[in-house]
Scaffold this active site. Structure first.
Site, short mmCIF file in Angstrom:
data_model
loop_
_atom_site.label_atom_id
_atom_site.label_comp_id
_atom_site.label_asym_id
_atom_site.label_seq_id
_atom_site.Cartn_x
_atom_site.Cartn_y
_atom_site.Cartn_z
N ASP A 312 0.86 -1.18 0.00
CA ASP A 312 0.00 0.00 0.00
C ASP A 312 0.90 1.22 0.00
O ASP A 312 2.14 1.10 -0.01
CB ASP A 312 -0.96 0.01 1.19
CG ASP A 312 -2.32 0.61 0.80
OD1 ASP A 312 -2.34 1.78 0.37
OD2 ASP A 312 -3.34 -0.09 0.93
N HIS A 353 -12.86 -1.20 -7.83
CA HIS A 353 -14.14 -0.47 -7.84
C HIS A 353 -13.96 0.98 -7.41
O HIS A 353 -14.88 1.78 -7.54
CB HIS A 353 -15.19 -1.19 -6.98
CG HIS A 353 -15.07 -0.95 -5.51
ND1 HIS A 353 -16.16 -1.02 -4.66
CD2 HIS A 353 -14.01 -0.65 -4.72
CE1 HIS A 353 -15.77 -0.77 -3.43
NE2 HIS A 353 -14.47 -0.54 -3.43
#
Length: 444
Positions: A312, A353
């Protein structure tokens, strides 16, 4: 204020010549906006005061009545019964009642819950002993008149239980909300996500009702009156960041996981055939936050060979702690080249998404370039919206994501995005309606 059908005088509605709610064929004849064209005479007032779906009621009652023996520990059976009960309530509800419910209760319930959370009310309620508003007001140092109003609404919405005049006890729901990890959803949504959702109608109108696809110019920026993307706001605000991470952690609780037996054949598709040593990388969790998913995988599949990597942004990785010794945190921006080459599995959970198609293609292309043909797999853990019968959790999330110019995707849409990035779908694995599927991909 009294309202009756008709024209308006001095703020009151009185009988007049507005057809008393009736819709018929024809134009306005120069008397104002055209009325909707319909094939037959429709008495809207009668429809508005009648059950919304009377024909569906008998079958729903029968299903619920014959479900007495189901185990509430069986989540799929419980959810079927819950959905049938919701459908029955909606079928019995009149359109007028539905308008009031949608227009009044959603926002007011949220406001009352968030106020109670801020005061710490739920922490002071108990199920075995009623607590008075006077007692709660003294404990929380709040105005008893204000608190009484908030508590009455929470009881009316069945968030808490009314035990007597200005006396209340806890429910399982309110007890759960007393834990910060669960309660954080409400202030997080109202201070961030809802700003974009409520701005959505105005944004779409201003932009000719075109699908939002620019994350730098979306309903979220309009609602927040800022140029920042949602995730920029999260990263800059420690409180919002904590609330968002807490909400994401509880959102997935109690839902089927692709790592569980009966969902995806982990051993047959991933572990068997893995060719790597103890220090080689088995799985890379791309955009994996603080490592929830890789930690779950290591717990459930302790004999999986090699190492696991969670990637991340640097500011996220800095907060990672208490990982298994075989899990390596790595700072990485998935819009850049993937540094781990030839891993057995590249995995993403609810990442794509967040982004429109062109940005997803960049993310996927970076992964495709790192994959080893005939060996590496890409697993995408996301919603696949069905062509018919979509679940309300999936469609609700799609509207929320629309507010930041992204969204959930159908199988056809996923196929288009994935195939445009040098990959192909091997199979889509789904076990339950309204739950994320696992899209298994390989190099094309």
């Amino acid at each position: 204020m009294r309202y009756t059908n008709g024209a308006t005088t001095n703020g009151h509605h009185v009988n007049g010549d507005h057809t008393n709610g009736h819709i018929t064929n024809g134009s306005s004849n120069g008397q104002g906006p055209s009325k909707p064209n319909v094939d037959v005479y429709v008495d809207v007032d009668k429809i508005a005061l009648s059950p919304s779906a009377p024909d569906a009621v008998p079958a729903l009652i029968n299903y619920i009545a014959t479900s007495k023996s189901i185990s509430l520990e069986d989540s799929q059976e419980r959810l079927k019964l819950r959905d049938a009960a919701i459908s029955l309530a909606n079928a019995l509800e009149t359109p007028r009642e539905a308008i009031v419910r949608h227009g009044w209760t959603t926002a007011t319930r949220h406001a009352a819950i968030e106020t109670a959370l801020a005061l710490g009310v739920f922490s002071h309620l108990a199920r075995d002993k009623p607590r008075s508003v006077a007692e709660l007001a003294a404990t929380t140092k709040s105005d008893p008149i204000l608190l009484s109003r908030i508590m009455k609404h929470l009881a009316a919405m069945e968030v808490i239980t009314e035990a007597g005049p200005d006396e209340y006890t806890a429910t399982n729901f309110s007890t759960t909300l007393s834990v910060e990890r669960y309660g954080d959803a409400f202030p997080m949504l109202s201070s961030s996500m809802y700003l974009g959702v409520y701005a959505l109608p105005a944004f779409l109108k201003e932009n000719g009702y075109r699908n939002p696809n620019d994350p730098t110019r979306s309903p979220f920026q309009l609602g927040r009156r800022s140029d920042e993307h949602f995730f920029e706001c999260v990263q800059k605000n420690p409180t919002l960041n904590r609330q968002f991470n807490n909400h994401m952690s509880i959102y997935h609780q109690g839902r089927p996981s692709w790592m569980d037996k009966g969902f995806y054949p982990v051993r047959e598709r991933l572990i068997e055939g893995a060719d790597l040593g103890e220090k080689d990388v088995f799985m890379v969790d791309v955009g994996g936050s603080i490592g929830h998913d890789v930690s779950e995988f290591r717990r459930k599949w302790p004999d999986a060979p090699g190492r696991l990597v969670v990637q991340d942004l640097p500011e996220v990785i800095e907060t990672v702690k208490d990982l298994h010794a075989s899990i390596d945190p790595m700072a990485h921006d998935f819009f850049t080249e993937q540094p781990v080459k030839g891993a057995r599995v590249y995995y993403m959970h609810s990442v794509l998404h967040d982004w429109p198609d062109d940005m997803c293609q960049t993310i996927l292309s970076n992964l495709a370039s790192a994959m080893k043909r005939g060996y590496s797999k890409l697993l995408i853990n996301e919603n696949v919206v069905p062509s018919v019968g979509a679940h309300f959790e999936t469609t609700s999330l799609d509207i929320i994501m629309m507010s930041i110019a992204s969204g959930e995707r159908t199988e056809r849409h996923w196929t288009k995005v994935i195939e445009s990035s040098g990959l192909k779908i091997v199979k889509i694995w789904t076990v339950q309606k309204g739950v994320e599927s696992l899209i298994e991909c390989e190099l094309a």
